[in-house]
Design a protein around this motif. Structure first.
Motif, mmCIF file in Angstrom:
data_model
loop_
_atom_site.group_PDB
_atom_site.id
_atom_site.type_symbol
_atom_site.label_atom_id
_atom_site.label_comp_id
_atom_site.label_asym_id
_atom_site.label_seq_id
_atom_site.Cartn_x
_atom_site.Cartn_y
_atom_site.Cartn_z
ATOM 1 N N GLY A 222 0.837 -1.190 0.000
ATOM 2 C CA GLY A 222 0.000 0.000 0.000
ATOM 3 C C GLY A 222 0.869 1.235 0.000
ATOM 4 N N TRP A 244 -4.932 6.648 -0.157
ATOM 5 C CA TRP A 244 -4.178 5.399 0.036
ATOM 6 C C TRP A 244 -4.589 4.394 -1.031
ATOM 7 C CZ3 TRP A 244 -0.190 3.702 2.941
ATOM 8 C CH2 TRP A 244 -0.018 2.327 3.096
ATOM 9 N N ARG A 245 -3.603 3.846 -1.731
ATOM 10 C CA ARG A 245 -3.875 2.899 -2.809
ATOM 11 C C ARG A 245 -3.100 1.600 -2.594
ATOM 12 N NH1 ARG A 245 -5.995 5.228 -7.574
ATOM 13 N NH2 ARG A 245 -7.087 7.142 -6.959
ATOM 14 N N ARG A 246 -3.634 0.546 -3.201
ATOM 15 C CA ARG A 246 -3.032 -0.782 -3.080
ATOM 16 C C ARG A 246 -2.475 -1.201 -4.434
ATOM 17 N NH1 ARG A 246 -5.181 -6.213 -3.349
ATOM 18 N NH2 ARG A 246 -4.291 -7.589 -1.759
#
Length: 254
Positions: A222, A244-246
């Motif tokens: 992440g 927030w990115r995965r």
């Protein structure tokens, strides 16, 4: 937040993907899980080597939580450009923290950072030489303590453990630093066997030969997407940490 990965939004906007260094290290531990097939040996003393791989960058956690700004680029400071003295301080925290695992974990992580310094432009600087001399002596102590308890762990095992930590560190960094669209062969693997990964759609990598003991491997990290702009200071960066990115990858046999 010290892995800085360029990213372009579908709209064409330039962004930066900030991946915490400690998250990258956790990814290296995930990649090391279930390892050991097709000529690749399992982790040496996995009860120590696996957590050492997983936690080898714990010293970066404070920096991950308050990313500094590079005074030249005005962007969040990449680990690649961290000043020597600051890197030594962070590495020291990682090495000290590994004491809770084992003297052997301290030895492996210290050896890893010593190799990084030895192959850097600052290896011959006063700071570089002080760091190397300090940890050369400490490494002997940590290894002696470990070998007193584990006399069957010979030099071949020790060298393999170092190569395993360094390989999974690089494997993880390779995934984190950029989007991969072309086939890549890792030539410097723990057994010096070549490992080729071929990207497909949707984050899938065809892998040859197959080095894991499970049918497929799914890993992820992440990070924060932030605008690619000039930043005044850490507070300015923190104000943008809202998205927030995965990122995820799946490895499958050929």
């Amino acid at each position: 937040m010290v892995i800085v990965r360029p990213h372009q939004a579908p709209s064409g906007e330039s962004l930066l993907y900030l991946i915490p260094q400690s998250v990258h290290a956790a990814l290296s531990g995930d990649l090391a899980s279930h390892w050991g097939q097709s000529g690749f040996l399992p982790l040496v003393h996995p009860e120590v080597v696996w957590p050492a791989i997983f936690h080898h960058d714990d010293g970066w956690i404070a920096t991950d939580n308050a990313p500094p700004v590079d005074p030249e680029t005005k962007r969040p400071l990449s680990f690649l450009n961290t000043p020597t003295a600051e890197a030594h301080s962070i590495w020291t925290k990682s090495i000290q923290g590994a004491a809770r695992i084992s003297p052997f974990a301290q030895y492996l992580i210290a050896e890893h950072f010593m190799m990084l310094r030895e192959h850097s432009h600052s290896a011959d600087s006063e700071a570089g030489q002080l760091f190397l001399s300090k940890y050369e002596e400490l490494c002997e102590t940590w290894r002696d303590r470990w070998e007193e308890r584990h006399p069957a762990c010979d030099d071949q095992d020790v060298q393999l453990a170092i190569r395993q930590l360094r390989f999974f560190d690089w494997f993880s960094l390779w995934l984190c630093l950029a989007e991969r669209t072309e086939s890549h062969t890792f030539d410097e693997t723990p057994q010096e066997l070549s490992l080729t990964v071929i990207p497909q759609e949707d984050g899938i990598f065809v892998t040859d030969p197959w080095p894991w003991t499970v049918d497929e491997v799914h890993v992820a990290v992440g990070g924060w997407l932030v605008p690619d702009r000039n930043y005044d200071d850490t507070e300015d960066v923190l104000s943008e940490l809202t998205d927030w990115r995965r990122l995820s990858w799946r490895f499958v046999p050929k």
